[in-house]
Design an enzyme around this catalytic site. Sequence first.
Site, mmCIF file in Angstrom:
data_model
loop_
_atom_site.group_PDB
_atom_site.id
_atom_site.type_symbol
_atom_site.label_atom_id
_atom_site.label_comp_id
_atom_site.label_asym_id
_atom_site.label_seq_id
_atom_site.Cartn_x
_atom_site.Cartn_y
_atom_site.Cartn_z
ATOM 1 N N ASP A 1 0.810 -1.216 0.000
ATOM 2 C CA ASP A 1 0.000 0.000 0.000
ATOM 3 C C ASP A 1 0.845 1.269 0.000
ATOM 4 O O ASP A 1 0.390 2.319 -0.445
ATOM 5 C CB ASP A 1 -0.956 -0.003 1.185
ATOM 6 C CG ASP A 1 -2.060 -1.030 1.027
ATOM 7 O OD1 ASP A 1 -2.127 -1.686 -0.032
ATOM 8 O OD2 ASP A 1 -2.863 -1.179 1.961
ATOM 9 N N HIS A 2 2.058 1.207 0.524
ATOM 10 C CA HIS A 2 2.990 2.336 0.504
ATOM 11 C C HIS A 2 4.343 1.831 0.014
ATOM 12 O O HIS A 2 4.784 0.744 0.381
ATOM 13 C CB HIS A 2 3.157 2.937 1.903
ATOM 14 C CG HIS A 2 1.905 3.562 2.421
ATOM 15 N ND1 HIS A 2 1.553 4.855 2.150
ATOM 16 C CD2 HIS A 2 0.914 3.059 3.187
ATOM 17 C CE1 HIS A 2 0.398 5.119 2.722
ATOM 18 N NE2 HIS A 2 -0.015 4.046 3.364
ATOM 19 N N ASP A 3 4.999 2.646 -0.796
ATOM 20 C CA ASP A 3 6.336 2.314 -1.274
ATOM 21 C C ASP A 3 7.290 2.391 -0.091
ATOM 22 O O ASP A 3 7.290 3.363 0.662
ATOM 23 C CB ASP A 3 6.750 3.295 -2.363
ATOM 24 C CG ASP A 3 7.927 2.800 -3.171
ATOM 25 O OD1 ASP A 3 8.640 1.885 -2.703
ATOM 26 O OD2 ASP A 3 8.142 3.325 -4.276
#
Length: 193
Positions: free
Chosen positions: A94-96
Amino acid sequence: MAENSMIRVPENRSRIPAPLERIVRGVMRRIAVHGKVTHGLNLRLGRGSSINSLHGLIVGDNVSLGQRSVIEVDGTIGDYCLIGRGVQIVGRADHDTDQVGMPMAFSTWVGDRENIPLDSVQIGRDVWIGGGVIVLGGVQIGDGAIIGAGAVVTKDVESYGIAVGNPARVVKHRFNSAEERESHSAALRGRTG
């Protein structure tokens, strides 16, 4: 194995009075279903549950989602799935996490990029996911599988496998033989409603 015509489906298992059930369930769906989600007939949602997809999720017919459960992935959920209370079906990316010098809270978010395989979960037909299970993105759960309460699914689960633990692993199978499993699958393919 019972023939398809011999399978009895209960008239109404709901605690909601029959005259109000359609209205109440419609309101619950409008409150709980967001984003690019399409669903079939008879989607049943427990209080406090939510379904959201940024790139696309298809939910089949006669799916039940227990209270306080959250689905936030792309993919598919097949017909006749039972998803218990407090279940989380969520993405892994969901997040890098590898942008040098960028806090993860400000890094590239799943909604700001194209979808990738880790954003998607494929759940077959007639799957039972027990209470408190966590299913991470990028996995497939085959038709007829059972995921025991509290399991954490990080890898694919084969059709008719019964998986438990953290990480979840198949410990046995539904039905006694491949012939029984195929007969069950054929009966499900023939069902309507």
